[in-house]
Design an enzyme around this catalytic site. Structure first.
Site, short mmCIF file in Angstrom:
data_model
loop_
_atom_site.label_atom_id
_atom_site.label_comp_id
_atom_site.label_asym_id
_atom_site.label_seq_id
_atom_site.Cartn_x
_atom_site.Cartn_y
_atom_site.Cartn_z
N ARG A 1 45.34 -68.24 -23.93
CA ARG A 1 46.37 -68.20 -24.96
C ARG A 1 46.42 -69.50 -25.76
O ARG A 1 46.81 -69.50 -26.94
CB ARG A 1 47.73 -67.95 -24.30
CG ARG A 1 48.88 -67.66 -25.24
CD ARG A 1 50.15 -67.39 -24.42
NE ARG A 1 49.98 -66.23 -23.57
CZ ARG A 1 50.22 -64.98 -23.94
NH1 ARG A 1 50.66 -64.74 -25.16
NH2 ARG A 1 50.05 -63.99 -23.10
N ASP B 1 50.77 -58.70 -30.14
CA ASP B 1 51.79 -59.07 -29.15
C ASP B 1 51.33 -59.13 -27.69
O ASP B 1 51.42 -60.18 -27.07
CB ASP B 1 52.98 -58.12 -29.28
CG ASP B 1 54.21 -58.62 -28.53
OD1 ASP B 1 54.32 -59.85 -28.36
OD2 ASP B 1 55.04 -57.81 -28.14
N LEU C 1 54.45 -58.92 -36.17
CA LEU C 1 53.25 -59.72 -36.43
C LEU C 1 52.02 -59.06 -35.80
O LEU C 1 52.11 -58.44 -34.74
CB LEU C 1 53.40 -61.13 -35.87
CG LEU C 1 54.50 -62.00 -36.47
CD1 LEU C 1 54.56 -63.34 -35.73
CD2 LEU C 1 54.27 -62.22 -37.96
N CYS D 1 64.78 -74.43 -42.24
CA CYS D 1 66.02 -74.23 -41.48
C CYS D 1 67.10 -75.26 -41.85
O CYS D 1 68.29 -74.96 -41.80
CB CYS D 1 65.75 -74.31 -39.98
SG CYS D 1 64.91 -72.86 -39.30
N CYS E 1 71.63 -69.45 -35.56
CA CYS E 1 70.95 -68.71 -34.49
C CYS E 1 71.22 -69.32 -33.12
O CYS E 1 71.28 -68.61 -32.11
CB CYS E 1 69.45 -68.65 -34.76
SG CYS E 1 68.61 -70.25 -34.85
N SER F 1 67.21 -60.50 -24.18
CA SER F 1 66.00 -59.69 -24.35
C SER F 1 65.15 -59.73 -23.08
O SER F 1 64.66 -58.69 -22.62
CB SER F 1 65.19 -60.20 -25.55
OG SER F 1 65.81 -59.84 -26.76
N ASP G 1 69.56 -58.87 -30.73
CA ASP G 1 69.19 -59.25 -32.09
C ASP G 1 70.07 -60.34 -32.67
O ASP G 1 69.94 -60.67 -33.86
CB ASP G 1 69.28 -58.02 -33.02
CG ASP G 1 68.18 -57.01 -32.76
OD1 ASP G 1 67.07 -57.42 -32.40
OD2 ASP G 1 68.44 -55.79 -32.90
N CYS H 1 70.46 -65.00 -39.22
CA CYS H 1 69.63 -65.89 -40.03
C CYS H 1 69.94 -65.71 -41.52
O CYS H 1 69.85 -64.59 -42.04
CB CYS H 1 68.15 -65.60 -39.77
SG CYS H 1 67.03 -66.64 -40.75
#
Length: 381
Positions: A63, A138, A173, A192, A198, A220, A246, A252
Site C-alpha cells: 500500500r 477502494d 474514487l 480548509c 468536520c 463508520s 456522514d 463540509c
C-alpha cells in the site's frame, strides 16, 4: 515535440472517454507523487488506529508505494464520481423512529458501479495506446486519497477524506494504473483554512488532531468493520446511525458546489432513505439478504446489522419497540442478544427491566451476553 504531442492527444482522449463513462473528475499523477503517504500510514498502524482491520497492516508494504503493487506503472489516472445526496442527511438525526444509512450505501455497491466504468475506460486506453492497464477501487491496497490529492483531484481535508472545490466531500474514487506515460497534473492546494466543522461535529471524537483519524472511535468503522459488541461508550453517541456515518462529510462547506452538480450518479433507493426501525428489527437472514441484494450493506451480515439497529432502538426512546427487542433476546446470535439487552435497558423502567433480567440471566449461556445483563442491571439500579 512529437512525443509531447502524442501524450497530449492521449490525455485528451482519456479525458473525453472518462466523461463519457460517467466520471465527474479526472486527474493524472506519477507513482512517486505522494512521498509522505508511507510515513503517515506507518504512524496510523503503529498507533493502532486501524482497529481490527488487520488487512491494513498486512498490506502496508504494498500500500505504501504504487510501485510495490505494480513495478511497471508509469502513470496513475485518478477518477472521481459525485454521489452527493439531494437533501441534507443530517436532518434524519431528529427522526428517532428512523434509521440512518450512509448516503453511499443507499443503492448498489459503488465498488461494482465504479469498477465497471473503470474497466470500460481502461480498455479504451489500452486499445488506443497499446499499453498495459490495471484498475483499482477502494478494496485494493492503494492509497487513493493521497494519490488523488497529488493528482489535483482535490485535497485531503481535516476529516482525512478528499474534498473537491466542485463536488465537496461527496466523491467515489477509483484509479487506473498504466504503463503509458501521461502528463501529470499539479496537486491541489488545501482550502480548509481555519474551518473545523468536520472535526467539531463528530459525535465520538474520532479525530485526535486535524488530518488524523482514529478508526476505533469512528461510527463508520464501528458499524461496518467492528465484529463484536459496540463498546458502551459509543452506543449513545451512535444515535440512529446504523450503517456508516456522514456527519463529517455533510457539514463540509464545499458541499454547496456538489449540490449544484449537473447529475448525481447514484440515486438513493426510496426504501433505504429513511427506513423504519420496526422493519429492520424484523429481518431474519433471508429477509436481510433479499433486502440488501447488490448493496454494500450485505457484506456485514444480518447479525452485525441488527446489532446496529438495536443500538438505534435503544436510543429511540420508543416503548413500541420493546416487544421486538424482547423477542431478539432469544435470537440465535449472541451479538444480537447482547445488543437487545442494552436496548431494553434503555426502553424499560428499572423495575420491569430487573424482572426481565432475572429470567434472562438464568437462561442465557453465553458469558458475553450474561455480562450485558449484569452491566445493564448496574446501570439501571
Amino acid at each position: 515535440m512529437t512525443a509531447l504531442a502524442d501524450r497530449r492527444r492521449l490525455r485528451a482522449f482519456v479525458d473525453e472517454k472518462a466523461r463519457a463513462a460517467g466520471f465527474d473528475k479526472i486527474a493524472v499523477t506519477t507513482p512517486d507523487a505522494a512521498p509522505q503517504a508511507p510515513e503517515r500510514l506507518r504512524h496510523f498502524i503503529e498507533e493502532g488506529r486501524h482497529g481490527s482491520m488487520a488487512w491494513m497492516a498486512e498490506t502496508a508494504e504494498r500500500r505504501a508505494r504504487p510501485q510495490n503493487l505494480w513495478p511497471q506503472v508509469r502513470s496513475i489516472i485518478m477518477l472521481g464520481m459525485n454521489y452527493g445526496p439531494d437533501e441534507n442527511p443530517l436532518a434524519l438525526l431528529e427522526r428517532k423512529d428512523r434509521a440512518i444509512i450512509s448516503v453511499y450505501a443507499r443503492n448498489r455497491d459503488y465498488h461494482d458501479v465504479v469498477k465497471g466504468r473503470l474497466k470500460q475506460l481502461a480498455g479504451q486506453l489500452a486499445a488506443r495506446a497499446g499499453e498495459d492497464v490495471k484498475v483499482f477501487v477502494d478494496t485494493a491496497p492503494v492509497m487513493e486519497k493521497p494519490l488523488a490529492a497529488a493528482a489535483g483531484l482535490g485535497w485531503q481535508g481535516k476529516h482525512t477524506n478528499l474534498v473537491s472545490r466542485e463536488l465537496g466531500s461527496w466523491l467515489f474514487l477509483g484509479s487506473i494504473f498504466t504503463t503509458a506515460e501521461l502528463e501529470p497534473d499539479l496537486p491541489e492546494e488545501d482550502h480548509c483554512g481555519s474551518c473545523r466543522a468536520c472535526l467539531d461535529v463528530c459525535p465520538t471524537d474520532a479525530f485526535p488532531a486535524p488530518y488524523q483519524l482514529d478508526a476505533r472511535r469512528c461510527i463508520s468503522y464501528l458499524t461496518i468493520e467492528h465484529k463484536g459488541p459496540i463498546p458502551h461508550e459509543f452506543r449513545e453517541p451512535m444515535g440512529n446511525r446504523i450503517y456508516g456515518c456522514d456527519d463529517c462529510l455533510a457539514v463540509c462547506p464545499w458541499n454547496k458546489f456538489a449540490r449544484d452538480a449537473a447529475e448525481i450518479r447514484l440515486k438513493a433507493r426510496d426504501d433505504l432513505k429513511e427506513p423504519a426501525l420496526e422493519t429492520l428489527l424484523d429481518l431474519d437472514d433471508t429477509a436481510f439478504r433479499e433486502l440488501f441484494s447488490g448493496s454494500p450493506i450485505k457484506r456485514i451480515g444480518r447479525d452485525r446489522f441488527v446489532r446496529n439497529v438495536l443500538i438505534a432502538a435503544g436510543n429511540s426512546g420508543r416503548a413500541a419497540l420493546v416487544p421486538r427487542c424482547r423477542r431478539l433476546t432469544s435470537d440465535p446470535s449472541p451479538l444480537v442478544r447482547g445488543a437487545a439487552v442494552w436496548a431494553l435497558s434503555r426502553l424499560l423502567d428499572a423495575e420491569e427491566f430487573g424482572r426481565l433480567a432475572k429470567i434472562g440471566q438464568t437462561i442465557e449461556m453465553d458469558e458475553d451476553v450474561r455480562q450485558e445483563w449484569r452491566h445493564a442491571l448496574g446501570r439501571t439500579a
